[in-house]
Each structure stands twice: as C-alpha cells, then as structure tokens.
Design a protein around this motif. Sequence first.
Motif, short mmCIF file in Angstrom:
data_model
loop_
_atom_site.label_atom_id
_atom_site.label_comp_id
_atom_site.label_asym_id
_atom_site.label_seq_id
_atom_site.Cartn_x
_atom_site.Cartn_y
_atom_site.Cartn_z
N LYS A 79 0.85 -1.19 0.00
CA LYS A 79 0.00 0.00 0.00
C LYS A 79 0.88 1.25 0.00
O LYS A 79 1.59 1.52 0.97
CB LYS A 79 -0.91 0.01 1.22
N LYS A 80 0.82 1.98 -1.09
CA LYS A 80 1.60 3.21 -1.21
C LYS A 80 0.71 4.44 -1.11
O LYS A 80 1.13 5.55 -1.42
CB LYS A 80 2.34 3.23 -2.55
N MET A 81 -0.54 4.23 -0.71
CA MET A 81 -1.48 5.33 -0.58
C MET A 81 -2.35 5.10 0.65
O MET A 81 -2.50 3.98 1.11
CB MET A 81 -2.35 5.45 -1.83
N PRO A 82 -2.90 6.17 1.21
CA PRO A 82 -3.67 6.02 2.45
C PRO A 82 -4.98 5.28 2.25
O PRO A 82 -5.69 5.49 1.26
CB PRO A 82 -3.90 7.47 2.90
N ILE A 83 -5.30 4.40 3.20
CA ILE A 83 -6.57 3.69 3.19
C ILE A 83 -7.66 4.64 3.69
O ILE A 83 -7.46 5.42 4.61
CB ILE A 83 -6.49 2.44 4.09
N GLY A 84 -8.85 4.56 3.09
CA GLY A 84 -9.96 5.40 3.52
C GLY A 84 -9.77 6.86 3.20
O GLY A 84 -10.30 7.73 3.88
N SER A 85 -9.05 7.14 2.11
CA SER A 85 -8.74 8.53 1.76
C SER A 85 -9.74 9.14 0.78
O SER A 85 -9.73 10.35 0.57
CB SER A 85 -7.34 8.59 1.12
N GLY A 86 -10.57 8.31 0.17
CA GLY A 86 -11.44 8.81 -0.90
C GLY A 86 -10.72 8.89 -2.23
O GLY A 86 -11.20 9.54 -3.16
N LEU A 87 -9.58 8.19 -2.33
CA LEU A 87 -8.78 8.20 -3.57
C LEU A 87 -8.73 6.83 -4.23
O LEU A 87 -7.85 6.54 -5.03
CB LEU A 87 -7.36 8.69 -3.27
N GLY A 88 -9.70 5.97 -3.89
CA GLY A 88 -9.77 4.67 -4.54
C GLY A 88 -8.67 3.72 -4.11
O GLY A 88 -8.09 3.02 -4.94
N SER A 89 -8.41 3.65 -2.82
CA SER A 89 -7.35 2.79 -2.31
C SER A 89 -7.61 1.32 -2.65
O SER A 89 -6.72 0.62 -3.15
CB SER A 89 -7.21 2.96 -0.80
N SER A 90 -8.81 0.84 -2.39
CA SER A 90 -9.11 -0.57 -2.67
C SER A 90 -9.08 -0.84 -4.16
O SER A 90 -8.63 -1.91 -4.60
CB SER A 90 -10.48 -0.95 -2.09
N SER A 91 -9.53 0.10 -4.98
CA SER A 91 -9.56 -0.12 -6.42
C SER A 91 -8.15 -0.16 -7.00
O SER A 91 -7.86 -0.95 -7.91
CB SER A 91 -10.40 0.94 -7.14
N ALA A 92 -7.24 0.65 -6.48
CA ALA A 92 -5.85 0.63 -6.96
C ALA A 92 -5.23 -0.73 -6.70
O ALA A 92 -4.56 -1.31 -7.57
CB ALA A 92 -5.03 1.73 -6.29
N SER A 93 -5.45 -1.28 -5.50
CA SER A 93 -4.91 -2.60 -5.17
C SER A 93 -5.50 -3.67 -6.07
O SER A 93 -4.78 -4.52 -6.60
CB SER A 93 -5.22 -2.94 -3.71
N THR A 94 -6.81 -3.64 -6.23
CA THR A 94 -7.50 -4.63 -7.03
C THR A 94 -7.05 -4.60 -8.49
O THR A 94 -6.77 -5.63 -9.10
CB THR A 94 -9.02 -4.41 -6.95
N VAL A 95 -6.97 -3.39 -9.05
CA VAL A 95 -6.56 -3.25 -10.44
C VAL A 95 -5.12 -3.71 -10.63
O VAL A 95 -4.80 -4.38 -11.62
CB VAL A 95 -6.74 -1.79 -10.90
N ALA A 96 -4.25 -3.39 -9.68
CA ALA A 96 -2.85 -3.85 -9.78
C ALA A 96 -2.79 -5.37 -9.81
O ALA A 96 -2.04 -5.97 -10.61
CB ALA A 96 -2.03 -3.30 -8.62
N GLY A 97 -3.59 -6.03 -8.97
CA GLY A 97 -3.61 -7.48 -8.94
C GLY A 97 -4.15 -8.09 -10.22
O GLY A 97 -3.59 -9.06 -10.75
N LEU A 98 -5.22 -7.53 -10.74
CA LEU A 98 -5.81 -8.06 -11.97
C LEU A 98 -4.90 -7.85 -13.17
O LEU A 98 -4.75 -8.74 -14.02
CB LEU A 98 -7.17 -7.40 -12.22
N PHE A 99 -4.29 -6.67 -13.25
CA PHE A 99 -3.38 -6.42 -14.38
C PHE A 99 -2.15 -7.32 -14.27
O PHE A 99 -1.62 -7.78 -15.29
CB PHE A 99 -2.97 -4.95 -14.40
N ALA A 100 -1.72 -7.59 -13.05
CA ALA A 100 -0.57 -8.47 -12.84
C ALA A 100 -0.86 -9.89 -13.34
O ALA A 100 -0.07 -10.47 -14.07
CB ALA A 100 -0.17 -8.49 -11.37
N VAL A 101 -2.01 -10.45 -12.94
CA VAL A 101 -2.30 -11.82 -13.34
C VAL A 101 -2.56 -11.91 -14.84
O VAL A 101 -2.15 -12.87 -15.51
CB VAL A 101 -3.48 -12.41 -12.53
#
Length: 333
Positions: free
Chosen positions: A111-133
Amino acid sequence: MEQEIQQGTSFIQNQTSAFRKHGSDSIQVFAPATVANVVCGFDVLGFAVNEPGDEVIMRLTDKPGITISKITGDDGRLPLHPAKNTVSVSVQHYLESIGRTDIGLDIELHKKMPIGSGLGSSSASTVAGLFAVKTLLGDETDVAKLLPFAMKGEEMACGNGHADNVAPALMGGFVLIRSYDPLDVIRLPHPKDLYCAVVFPEVDVPTREARQIIRKQINMKDAVTQWGNIAGLVSGLFMQDIDLIGRSMQDVLVEPVRSILIPDFYKLRELAMEAGAVSFGISGSGPSVFAFARNEEIARQITQKLQQHLTGLKIGSQAYVSTINDTGPRVIG
C-alpha cells in the motif's frame, strides 16, 4: 477520442508484450489512485492521477490456489486471508472466468497510498492485482474486460460494486460509466494541461457510512440542475473548455451532505478558489478534496494553502499534484 483510447490501449499492450518476452514467473505492477464522482457525477464519473497508487508483486507457484504472503503500508488493517482480500477475490473471479483455477499464485500487496482517503485505495490494489495476473498469464485481451472482476473487489470493500474508481484506474484517463446494466464505460477526452491538486486531511470518513447519509429521494428541480452540470462537464471535456469544466462542477445532491464530514470544507473551497482553482470538490466519499488548476504552479499553491489551513486546525494532511493519468496500471518490475 478514439485515438486517445487507442494510445492508452497500445501502451498497455506494449507493457504486456514486453513482459511476456521477458519470460519471468513473477511481476510487479503499479496501479494509480483515482478521483471519483468529480463533484457532479456521482457514481458515473472518475479519473486517474499519477500519484499516489498501490503496488502488487505476483509470483507463479507450484501449488494451485492463491496465497497472500505479505501486505505492507496498511498498519495491519487488511486481511491476509485470500477469501477476504479484494485483490485475491478479484483475481480468483478472473481465473475462474478463463478456466485457470489450476494455477498457483502468491501475492504481495504494498500500500503506497492512504486507506480510507477517498482516492480509490481498494480499487488501486484490485486493479494492480488483476493487471498483474493478466500480464503474467500472457492474456492479451482488452484490459477493459477486467472491469467486472474489479467491481467484485469494490463490492467487497464498500458494499457497492460501482466502477467510478476501478474503471479509470484500469483504463486510465477520464471515464464515464453511462450504464451499469448493461455495463457501458466510455473514455472521455480532456485538456492535457489540466492539473489536479489533491489534499487528504488525515481524518476518518468510512465509505460505507458516507454512502448511508446520502438522500434516497431528490426533487425534480435539483435533478435538472445536476443533469445540466454533468452534461456541461462532459461537453467541457470534449471542447477542451476549462472555463466550462469549472462552472459545471457543482453538486446540489451529494456534496451538501458529505461536506459535513470534512473539516472546514467550505473554507477549504474558498482558499482553493482564491489561489486560482478552476473548481473544487470532494474526491469520492472523502475526506480527500481536489481542485482543478490551469498549470502545475497554481496546483501546488492550492495544496500549500489547504495544508496550511489544516495544520492550523491541528489536522495532518498529505498532498499530491498531478495531470490526469492516461496510462492506468503499468509493469514496474
């Protein structure tokens, strides 16, 4: 607009091809933060920024199934159990869709960004994982096909599978979700010299709670005002008209309610506009706020003014200045 989409798709395809030629059994991917709603476009508009973002390291393993071996930067808040983490859940849905549940994957989430910031923290993680696989398995289909799986992660994270964070994080650029049923996502043009100034006040505004306080019914007058502003914002993006973009970014439905959760919201708006902002509003469900500016210098002046005010309120903050990110996720190792 078609050329813009093709350029973004070509970048992603080149990233995928470059990795496949490398022939490695591991990959590291960055995915960007996003600003959702964009003031008047609740659940239908969003754009990606260059920073912050999250990183995923994914490795092929001999044992079938998904494991999460490490999470950093979350202060212990996120689950390592693969059935409870948005990254692994989304990746599992993807593997099931392509009939590859036989493979083994190990995931590290940084996590390189704050959780619960309103900046799509969960979506950034999810997208990184999907693009990786997707890249790891050499899947060269359109990256937009990952969107339904990313939305599964959002549903787990905040109880609602909306796409205004995951779509721009995945596709890059400025995105309109025209319809959810059937899903219809459109990448919009935007002025290249438009800068975004983001400030995250370090206060807690949980997304689920922020959604619950929104009015369930609205009057026709407010609806007409909101429709006009959304149409004006989209028109301004197509016409490259920054003034039209600015005067269209007004919200009479959601912001009046959510603004009470953000310390001194209207004073922050006043300071941003005095510093030269084109517009100002809440990023996603907050507490982050953002402003559009005509150049980088003005954007940095805005973040400086807002942070100074928050410091006076004894509230810590983080600030980011960026153009709109047209590339979305990218391979970094």
